[in-house]
Design an enzyme around this catalytic site. Structure first.
Site, mmCIF file in Angstrom:
data_model
loop_
_atom_site.group_PDB
_atom_site.id
_atom_site.type_symbol
_atom_site.label_atom_id
_atom_site.label_comp_id
_atom_site.label_asym_id
_atom_site.label_seq_id
_atom_site.Cartn_x
_atom_site.Cartn_y
_atom_site.Cartn_z
ATOM 1 N N HIS A 135 -29.792 40.006 8.714
ATOM 2 C CA HIS A 135 -31.194 40.276 9.065
ATOM 3 C C HIS A 135 -32.131 39.690 8.006
ATOM 4 O O HIS A 135 -33.133 39.038 8.340
ATOM 5 C CB HIS A 135 -31.402 41.788 9.188
ATOM 6 C CG HIS A 135 -32.832 42.218 9.268
ATOM 7 N ND1 HIS A 135 -33.450 42.549 10.454
ATOM 8 C CD2 HIS A 135 -33.771 42.388 8.296
ATOM 9 C CE1 HIS A 135 -34.704 42.885 10.210
ATOM 10 N NE2 HIS A 135 -34.918 42.804 8.905
ATOM 11 N N GLU A 136 -31.807 39.923 6.737
ATOM 12 C CA GLU A 136 -32.658 39.401 5.659
ATOM 13 C C GLU A 136 -32.645 37.875 5.636
ATOM 14 O O GLU A 136 -33.671 37.238 5.387
ATOM 15 C CB GLU A 136 -32.221 39.973 4.314
ATOM 16 C CG GLU A 136 -32.321 41.483 4.207
ATOM 17 C CD GLU A 136 -33.699 42.019 4.566
ATOM 18 O OE1 GLU A 136 -34.705 41.295 4.367
ATOM 19 O OE2 GLU A 136 -33.776 43.150 5.075
ATOM 20 N N HIS A 139 -35.029 36.552 8.108
ATOM 21 C CA HIS A 139 -36.400 36.501 7.569
ATOM 22 C C HIS A 139 -36.607 35.207 6.785
ATOM 23 O O HIS A 139 -37.657 34.562 6.882
ATOM 24 C CB HIS A 139 -36.660 37.692 6.654
ATOM 25 C CG HIS A 139 -37.096 38.932 7.367
ATOM 26 N ND1 HIS A 139 -38.138 38.959 8.267
ATOM 27 C CD2 HIS A 139 -36.631 40.216 7.287
ATOM 28 C CE1 HIS A 139 -38.311 40.194 8.717
ATOM 29 N NE2 HIS A 139 -37.401 40.967 8.146
ATOM 30 N N GLU A 205 -40.042 42.114 12.514
ATOM 31 C CA GLU A 205 -38.768 42.828 12.401
ATOM 32 C C GLU A 205 -37.880 42.610 13.624
ATOM 33 O O GLU A 205 -36.666 42.428 13.494
ATOM 34 C CB GLU A 205 -39.021 44.324 12.191
ATOM 35 C CG GLU A 205 -39.589 44.673 10.825
ATOM 36 C CD GLU A 205 -38.733 44.158 9.680
ATOM 37 O OE1 GLU A 205 -37.498 44.312 9.723
ATOM 38 O OE2 GLU A 205 -39.299 43.584 8.741
#
Length: 311
Positions: A135-136, A139, A205
């Site tokens: 997930h990071e 980003h 998100e």
């Protein structure tokens, strides 16, 4: 392109709010000073985004050579996932906080860093940690990291400037808006900054959840991790660094501040249940091929569970 345009408009709104606060404090000269400050803050954030936040949280860089096998495997997994995503390998950091959480920072993929709290490694199993770090990395791939750091910097500056106006300028009747205007400024400016900050954060998100599921190939692991992190964060596990720096809360995978509500106007993150539902739909629809060590049948219930073994 549409997301980039929306983000640009919101950042411009934050900058305009900052300049407007300067005008209300000291008129045209205050507006000019605030504009120069905004330009300076943006420049500092661009070149030092990662250093600012990592220093704020006392993060320590780690790699595969770390003597603790748990930490060494964590760093190795981040690098393997970044290779899978076609990204330059980011620097990997560990934060000494028991609340499980993580964030990414840096001005671009070539200068990115990802950080996890020590609690994340202790309380989640390996698949879930991989899901969080994917997930990071999403980003980073989406170039959200610079935007989120600049947003935190300007939002924090607006709150500081509004507090300065309230405590040191409340009796100046010659300022634009007078005493009543100053009080209104001190109350409304931070709220307006927080709303813009939330608008920037929340829609990113969902994109990072989907991107992280694609990178890890395991959307159910990320869904399970989100549920566990939410349970621990709301179970009284305080992130003291985040409480001291609330303007950075939107950078984390789950809001690290105590007392977060549901999916509403004043939440920096979408409701976890909505994020989990979107990930489970992705898993059911075959939107991400599962390539982890095993595929779970359902998401883990919203209760803390013991960390599984790292192999």
């Amino acid at each position: 392109m549409r997301n980039h345009l929306r983000t640009f408009v919101l950042l411009a709104a934050l900058t305009a709010l900052f300049v407007g606060v300067g005008y209300l404090i000291a008129g045209p000269s205050g507006m000019a000073i605030a504009f120069l400050m905004a330009v300076t803050l943006n420049a500092i954030s661009y070149w030092n985004a990662d250093k600012i936040v990592l220093r704020m949280y006392g993060a320590t860089e780690v790699d595969e050579s770390h003597p603790d096998r748990l930490i060494a495997n964590f760093a190795a997994d981040v690098h393997e996932l970044s290779d899978r995503a076609g990204l330059p390998r980011p620097r990997v950091y560990l934060i000494n906080s028991e609340q499980p959480n993580a964030f990414a920072t840096g001005r671009d993929p070539e200068h990115a860093a990802v950080a996890a709290n020590l609690g994340l490694l202790r309380m989640l199993d390996r698949r879930e940690i991989r899901g969080v770090m994917a997930h990071e990395l999403a980003h980073v791939k989406n170039r959200d990291t610079l935007t989120m750091t600049v947003t935190a910097t300007i939002a924090g500056a607006i709150s500081a400037l509004a507090n300065f106006a309230f405590f040191f300028g409340g009796n100046d009747r010659d300022r634009p808006g007078g005493v009543i205007g100053t009080i209104a400024l001190a109350i409304l400016a931070p709220i307006a900054a927080a709303l813009v900050q939330m608008a920037i954060s929340r829609h990113r998100e969902y994109g990072a959840d989907a991107g992280g599921a694609e990178i890890s190939g395991d959307p159910q692991a990320l869904a399970s991790a989100l549920q566990k992190i939410e349970a621990y964060a709301r179970g009284g596990m305080i992130n003291h660094q985040a409480e001291r720096n609330p303007a950075t809360s939107h950078m984390f995978i789950i809001n690290p501040l105590s007392g977060q509500g549901a999916d509403n106007l004043f939440s920096t993150h979408p409701a976890t249940r909505n994020r989990v539902a979107a990930l489970m739909k992705l898993a059911e629809g075959g939107g991400a091929a599962v390539s982890g060590p095993r595929r779970a049948g359902t998401a883990v219930p919203v209760t803390p569970a013991a960390r599984g073994p790292w192999s």
